[in-house]
Design a protein around this motif. Structure first.
Motif: not given
Ligand SMILES: *[C@@H]1O[C@H](CO)[C@@H](O)[C@H](O)[C@H]1NC(C)=O
Length: 209
Positions: A185-207
């Motif tokens: 859960q914390r890793a999900n928070v970090a991932k999503l908050i970092q995306e907000q910081m970068l202003g974008t999602e990882n276009p190449f991520e494996s879902q």
């Protein structure tokens, strides 16, 4: 009369001070709240609710003083490290009790994941602490952004790796499931908050989640 007036003005001063403190507090909460609203807008992506996002971030008092999304991302990364350390302790305790070969192997695998995370968290922290939006924008967003995605996704993969070992074993799940799930859960928070910081999602991520 003069004394009465003095009391009144110092009361007013106290009141004004209280308003300033409250406003500063509300401002900081707004950032957490706003960032989590934005980060969890697509709930089906990582199944993180806004409330879980906010309460995870607020479990660290530094979130209240965060000035921007980079500050919050740093807190989020550190929270991943703290939860991984707690899960590692729980896994070690469970391993010390022994068990069948399958259980032992799963716990050993988790220890490898948490060792990886303990080494990677400070690297991600350093990376995020040097984040500069203008540098990322200058190269078109992707060449630099991939390092940020790569670092936090590595943490998340390790977190999910242990959860995958534990989730289907009733006994292990009972012993360490909460701690192990917390790390995801914390890793999900970090991932999503970092995306907000970068202003974008990882276009190449494996879902995967
Ligand atoms: C949340 O999203 C809104 C709308 O896109 C944006 O204006 C706002 O700055 C965002 N807030 C944060 C903290 O990212």
């Amino acid at each position: 009369m003069a004394a009465a007036r003095t009391t009144t003005s110092s009361e007013l001063l106290l009141f004004a001070a209280a308003v300033v403190v409250l406003a500063a507090h509300a401002g900081a909460e707004d950032l957490v709240s706003q960032a989590c609203t934005n980060a969890t807008r697509h709930f089906c992506r990582l199944q993180l609710s806004k409330d879980s996002c906010a309460s995870a971030l607020r479990s660290d008092e530094r979130s209240a003083a965060a000035r921007d999304l980079r500050d919050l991302a740093l807190v989020a990364v550190d929270l991943v490290g703290a939860s991984a350390a707690a899960a590692d302790a729980a896994v070690s305790a469970a391993a010390a009790k022994g068990g069948d070969a399958g259980t032992e192997r799963s716990l050993q695998y988790c220890r490898v994941d948490y060792d990886d995370m303990a080494r990677t968290v400070p690297e991600c922290h350093r990376l995020v602490s040097r984040y500069d939006a203008t540098v990322v924008a200058a190269d078109g967003g992707w060449p630099s952004a991939q390092y940020y995605f790569g670092c936090v996704d590595r943490l998340r993969d390790a977190a999910v790796g242990c959860w995958d070992q534990v989730r289907n074993w009733a006994e292990l799940k009972k012993a360490v499931g909460k701690e192990v799930r917390d790390v995801v859960q914390r890793a999900n928070v970090a991932k999503l908050i970092q995306e907000q910081m970068l202003g974008t999602e990882n276009p190449f991520e494996s879902q995967h989640d």
